[in-house]
Design an enzyme around this catalytic site. Structure first.
Site, PDB file in Angstrom:
ATOM      1  N   HIS A   8       0.820  -1.214   0.000  1.00 17.60           N
ATOM      2  CA  HIS A   8       0.000   0.000   0.000  1.00 17.60           C
ATOM      3  C   HIS A   8       0.852   1.260   0.000  1.00 17.60           C
ATOM      4  CE1 HIS A   8       0.361  -0.886   4.442  1.00 17.60           C
ATOM      5  NE2 HIS A   8       0.515   0.416   4.537  1.00 17.60           N
ATOM      6  N   GLU A  44      -7.708   3.356  10.014  1.00 14.12           N
ATOM      7  CA  GLU A  44      -7.258   3.216   8.638  1.00 14.12           C
ATOM      8  C   GLU A  44      -8.364   2.670   7.753  1.00 14.12           C
ATOM      9  OE1 GLU A  44      -3.963   0.403   9.239  1.00 14.12           O
ATOM     10  OE2 GLU A  44      -5.164  -1.121   8.237  1.00 14.12           O
ATOM     11  N   GLN A  55      -3.896   3.390   1.462  1.00 18.18           N
ATOM     12  CA  GLN A  55      -4.265   3.335   2.876  1.00 18.18           C
ATOM     13  C   GLN A  55      -4.469   4.772   3.355  1.00 18.18           C
ATOM     14  OE1 GLN A  55      -1.092   2.448   5.852  1.00 18.18           O
ATOM     15  NE2 GLN A  55      -2.470   0.837   6.571  1.00 18.18           N
ATOM     16  N   HIS A  79       3.738   7.026   4.055  1.00 16.56           N
ATOM     17  CA  HIS A  79       4.704   5.942   3.891  1.00 16.56           C
ATOM     18  C   HIS A  79       4.314   5.052   2.722  1.00 16.56           C
ATOM     19  CE1 HIS A  79       1.731   4.033   6.734  1.00 16.56           C
ATOM     20  NE2 HIS A  79       1.949   2.963   6.012  1.00 16.56           N
ATOM     21  N   GLU A 129       7.349   0.732   5.356  1.00 17.78           N
ATOM     22  CA  GLU A 129       6.730  -0.301   6.178  1.00 17.78           C
ATOM     23  C   GLU A 129       6.915  -1.644   5.483  1.00 17.78           C
ATOM     24  OE1 GLU A 129       2.503   0.318   6.679  1.00 17.78           O
ATOM     25  OE2 GLU A 129       2.234  -1.517   7.843  1.00 17.78           O
TER      26      GLU A 129
HETATM   27  N1  CMX Z   1       7.817  10.425   6.398  1.00 20.67           N
HETATM   28  C1  CMX Z   1       8.972  11.104   6.283  1.00 20.67           C
HETATM   29  N2  CMX Z   1       9.550  11.777   7.319  1.00 20.67           N
HETATM   30  C2  CMX Z   1       8.904  11.756   8.500  1.00 20.67           C
HETATM   31  C3  CMX Z   1       7.691  11.064   8.694  1.00 20.67           C
HETATM   32  C4  CMX Z   1       7.145  10.372   7.562  1.00 20.67           C
HETATM   33  N3  CMX Z   1       6.011   9.696   7.665  1.00 20.67           N
HETATM   34  N4  CMX Z   1       7.280  11.237   9.972  1.00 20.67           N
HETATM   35  C5  CMX Z   1       8.211  11.983  10.569  1.00 20.67           C
HETATM   36  N5  CMX Z   1       9.172  12.309   9.687  1.00 20.67           N
HETATM   37  C6  CMX Z   1      10.371  13.104   9.944  1.00 20.67           C
HETATM   38  C7  CMX Z   1      10.033  14.454  10.531  1.00 20.67           C
HETATM   39  O1  CMX Z   1       9.756  15.385   9.514  1.00 20.67           O
HETATM   40  C8  CMX Z   1      11.293  14.788  11.278  1.00 20.67           C
HETATM   41  O2  CMX Z   1      12.278  15.247  10.391  1.00 20.67           O
HETATM   42  P1  CMX Z   1      13.286  16.422  10.818  1.00 20.67           P
HETATM   43  O3  CMX Z   1      14.110  15.833  11.930  1.00 20.67           O
HETATM   44  O4  CMX Z   1      14.061  16.677   9.572  1.00 20.67           O
HETATM   45  O5  CMX Z   1      12.411  17.557  11.261  1.00 20.67           O
HETATM   46  C9  CMX Z   1      11.757  13.425  11.803  1.00 20.67           C
HETATM   47  O6  CMX Z   1      11.134  12.454  10.942  1.00 20.67           O
HETATM   48  C10 CMX Z   1      11.315  13.168  13.237  1.00 20.67           C
HETATM   49  O7  CMX Z   1      10.005  13.609  13.338  1.00 20.67           O
HETATM   50  P2  CMX Z   1       9.154  13.665  14.658  1.00 20.67           P
HETATM   51  O8  CMX Z   1       8.051  14.630  14.491  1.00 20.67           O
HETATM   52  O9  CMX Z   1      10.054  13.766  15.843  1.00 20.67           O
HETATM   53  O10 CMX Z   1       8.444  12.304  14.505  1.00 20.67           O
HETATM   54  P3  CMX Z   1       8.055  11.158  15.441  1.00 20.67           P
HETATM   55  O11 CMX Z   1       8.438  11.318  16.857  1.00 20.67           O
HETATM   56  O12 CMX Z   1       6.625  10.864  15.140  1.00 20.67           O
HETATM   57  O13 CMX Z   1       8.939   9.970  14.827  1.00 20.67           O
HETATM   58  C11 CMX Z   1       8.869   8.248  13.200  1.00 20.67           C
HETATM   59  C12 CMX Z   1       8.984   9.743  13.431  1.00 20.67           C
HETATM   60  C13 CMX Z   1       9.003   7.989  11.695  1.00 20.67           C
HETATM   61  C14 CMX Z   1       9.990   7.513  13.967  1.00 20.67           C
HETATM   62  C15 CMX Z   1       7.465   7.792  13.719  1.00 20.67           C
HETATM   63  O14 CMX Z   1       6.484   8.467  12.979  1.00 20.67           O
HETATM   64  C16 CMX Z   1       7.233   6.303  13.659  1.00 20.67           C
HETATM   65  O15 CMX Z   1       7.676   5.544  14.521  1.00 20.67           O
HETATM   66  N6  CMX Z   1       6.520   5.814  12.607  1.00 20.67           N
HETATM   67  C17 CMX Z   1       6.208   4.412  12.463  1.00 20.67           C
HETATM   68  C18 CMX Z   1       4.830   4.068  12.976  1.00 20.67           C
HETATM   69  C19 CMX Z   1       3.739   4.727  12.182  1.00 20.67           C
HETATM   70  O16 CMX Z   1       3.945   5.610  11.374  1.00 20.67           O
HETATM   71  N7  CMX Z   1       2.482   4.242  12.421  1.00 20.67           N
HETATM   72  C20 CMX Z   1       1.304   4.726  11.737  1.00 20.67           C
HETATM   73  C21 CMX Z   1       0.967   3.929  10.502  1.00 20.67           C
HETATM   74  C22 CMX Z   1       0.416   2.552  10.830  1.00 20.67           C
HETATM   75  C23 CMX Z   1       0.190   1.638   9.631  1.00 20.67           C
HETATM   76  O17 CMX Z   1       0.525   1.949   8.515  1.00 20.67           O
HETATM   77  O18 CMX Z   1      -0.391   0.563   9.872  1.00 20.67           O
HETATM   78 CO    CO Z   2       0.713   1.306   6.414  1.00 18.79          CO
END
Ligand code: CMX
Ligand code: CO
Length: 135
Positions: A8, A44, A55, A79, A129
């Site tokens: 997705h 979702e 998604q 993502h 992912e």
């Molecule tokens: N894509 C690209 N960059 C991203 C991002 C994304 N989706 N989300 C955060 N970032 C970037 C931010 O812009 C930031 O960048 P800078 O340091 O340059 O400013 C950096 O990552 C850290 O951002 P943050 O606001 O401190 O973000 P978080 O504390 O939320 O941590 C991340 C970021 C990716 C580790 C966290 O979002 C995560 O663990 N994601 C995985 C889980 C998830 O997304 N679950 C929802 C979807 C579930 C599913 O699909 O089933």
């Molecule tokens: Co997903």
């Protein structure tokens, strides 16, 4: 490790009902599946497009990964997800390549799939992912 499908492409939205209605009106696609995944902090909806899905993700609260994303960056592409046959094998391969894993072991996501995330700083700012679909 080779992914066998693009499972997705995920889009973060503020209002899931509104986004579903828009996708339906403009592209004629309607959700095959809708689920609250509390552990991921999202509701979702999975919209089938060919062999893959769009998604749509609505955060359950501002204090979640998607909630923080929407607050900082607005709605948008969140993502991409690769389907893999063996998620532990894929994670071991990525660790061996030195990739920055968010999840070192799989979690359970929507549709009972086993999922894990790779940090966006690892590959051109793209959150990836891995999905091993439920049998
Ligand atoms: N894509 C690209 N960059 C991203 C991002 C994304 N989706 N989300 C955060 N970032 C970037 C931010 O812009 C930031 O960048 P800078 O340091 O340059 O400013 C950096 O990552 C850290 O951002 P943050 O606001 O401190 O973000 P978080 O504390 O939320 O941590 C991340 C970021 C990716 C580790 C966290 O979002 C995560 O663990 N994601 C995985 C889980 C998830 O997304 N679950 C929802 C979807 C579930 C599913 O699909 O089933
Ligand atoms: Co997903």
């Amino acid at each position: 490790m080779l992914p066998y499908n693009l499972d997705h492409v995920a889009i973060a939205v503020r209002d899931l009902d509104e986004a579903i209605a828009r996708f339906g009106a403009q592209y004629g696609v309607t959700p095959l599946h809708r689920e609250v995944v509390a552990e991921q902090g999202v509701e979702e909806a999975m919209l089938p497009v060919g062999g893959s899905f769009v998604q749509l993700l609505q955060p359950l609260s501002p204090d979640t990964p998607v909630g923080r994303f929407v607050e900082k960056r607005g709605e948008g592409l969140h993502h991409i997800a690769f389907a893999v046959p063996d998620i532990e094998g894929a994670l071991a391969h990525l660790a061996q390549q030195g990739a920055r894993l968010i999840d070192e072991t799989p979690r359970i996501g929507g549709r009972g799939a086993r999922i894990a995330f790779v940090h966006p700083k690892e590959l051109a700012g793209t959150l990836i992912e891995l999905v091993e679909p439920a049998p």
